[in-house]
Design an enzyme around this catalytic site. Sequence first.
Site, PDB file in Angstrom:
ATOM      1  N   GLY A 208       0.499  -1.522   0.110  1.00 33.13           N
ATOM      2  CA  GLY A 208       0.618   0.082   0.155  1.00 33.13           C
ATOM      3  C   GLY A 208       0.932   1.527  -0.212  1.00 33.13           C
ATOM      4  N   ASN A 209       0.245   2.396   0.396  1.00 31.48           N
ATOM      5  CA  ASN A 209       1.171   3.257   0.451  1.00 31.48           C
ATOM      6  C   ASN A 209      -0.063   4.397   1.706  1.00 31.48           C
ATOM      7  OD1 ASN A 209      -1.047   5.582  -0.830  1.00 31.48           O
ATOM      8  ND2 ASN A 209      -0.914   3.941  -2.405  1.00 31.48           N
ATOM      9  N   PHE A 210       0.998   5.528   1.888  1.00 29.35           N
ATOM     10  CA  PHE A 210       0.558   6.364   3.026  1.00 29.35           C
ATOM     11  C   PHE A 210      -0.760   7.482   2.394  1.00 29.35           C
ATOM     12  CE2 PHE A 210       5.021   5.755   4.246  1.00 29.35           C
ATOM     13  CZ  PHE A 210       4.541   5.136   5.075  1.00 29.35           C
ATOM     14  N   SER A 211      -0.670   7.092   1.498  1.00 23.72           N
ATOM     15  CA  SER A 211      -2.265   8.388   1.058  1.00 23.72           C
ATOM     16  C   SER A 211      -3.406   7.634   2.102  1.00 23.72           C
ATOM     17  CB  SER A 211      -2.766   8.364  -0.635  1.00 23.72           C
ATOM     18  OG  SER A 211      -4.299   8.722  -0.620  1.00 23.72           O
ATOM     19  N   ALA A 276      -4.468   7.778  -4.901  1.00 28.35           N
ATOM     20  CA  ALA A 276      -2.672   7.234  -4.886  1.00 28.35           C
ATOM     21  C   ALA A 276      -2.576   5.290  -5.361  1.00 28.35           C
ATOM     22  CB  ALA A 276      -2.102   7.671  -3.637  1.00 28.35           C
TER      23      ALA A 276
END
Length: 399
Positions: A208-211, A276
């Site tokens: 995943g990512n930090f969005s 994102a």
Amino acid sequence: MLKGKNIILGISGGIAAYKSVVLLRQLVKGGAQVQVVMTPNAREFIQPVTLSSLSQRPVVTEFFSANTGEWHSHVALGEWADAMIVAPATASTLAKMANGVADNMLVTTYLSARCPVFVAPAMDLDMMAHPTTARNLATLAADGVHIIEPETGELASGLSGRGRMEEPERIAAVLDAFFASDGPLAGKKVLITAGPTYERIDPVRFIGNFSTGKMGYAIAEEAASRGAEVTLVSGPTALSVSSPRIRRVDVESAREMLAAAQEAFETADIAIMTAAVADYAPAHVFDSKIKREKAEFDSIELVKNPDIAATLGRAKRPGQVLVGFALETDHAVANGRDKLARKNLDMIVVNSLADKGAGFGTDTNKISIISAGSDTPADYPLKSKKAVAADILDFIATL
Ligand code: CTP
């Protein structure tokens, strides 16, 4: 959308009256002029002085002011109002409204009101479930009164069930959305993708990512408050939406996001891609949890995810406006321009992680907008994400 609107806030005698203070605050904050009208019983629950201080107007309860002998005109009030909201609406007040009983200032004002009327019922679960209440609500609905349904949850009586007044923020949002139906984006359908995507590795892990989704959600609320009908295709976030004009579709992976976005894009006038999206996903998902017994974990094979913005860019019809985002670390404008062309976008909002206060998780953002027709980017200063959302929608309006 509440700005400059005249609103009658009717408060009847229930414990939920304490929430009316917050509702009043929200309406005033939104720019409305609010006249509070209370039933005599409501005064037992909440002090009129609290309400008159917040509304900057004397609270009306009686037909006559005892000390001045002044008569309060329910007719003039009814004519003044752009909307009337009764919150909380007790079983008794609903019954009086449904049957035209005009024995206090609140219900009398209701009978004189030619504006749209909203009620937010609040009562104990048994009163709520009683056939009389159901019948009265049905009568009011048939008379054109908008019912803001109560929630199910813990009640002041200590019991749990249906009858808890809707939260003040939501009631304010319902009114806002009502007035937005003649806003500048009325009749427009807006698709927004937001948040991160999660690409599963096994049942407990993902890439995943930090969005956090804050920017996309802010645009969704802003578009809704301008009258648009919004479909918000959202990856996993901790956020919630307040406008009833936003239809939220929850997805997890890029593939799910693509499918939901493609469906909504068919009828969308404007699509704004703030998500994102993970560029790669594991080639296969393990059925059971990967154990740590292995001495080494060699690798996870990744495959490229679909590019949602580019897919919509290829499907775009004349008249549809497609907007992308680019969060860059270096060469923000050059990279943004490249993405604009590559994905067949009409405009791209560029922000750089090099700027303080921009990017994931912050409440502010600093953007530049590049549109297909222009050589120079439009640069904006650091602003709240809400203000940035307004700038983006203003720019889209020029397209
Ligand atoms: N986007 C998308 N689907 C993807 C990747 C990106 O819809 N699979 C959208 C984003 O929502 C954003 C724009 O495309 O509006 C640019 O996203 P970004 O991640 O910056 O672009 P990439 O093409 O992934 O470029 P790179 O990661 O190489 O910078």
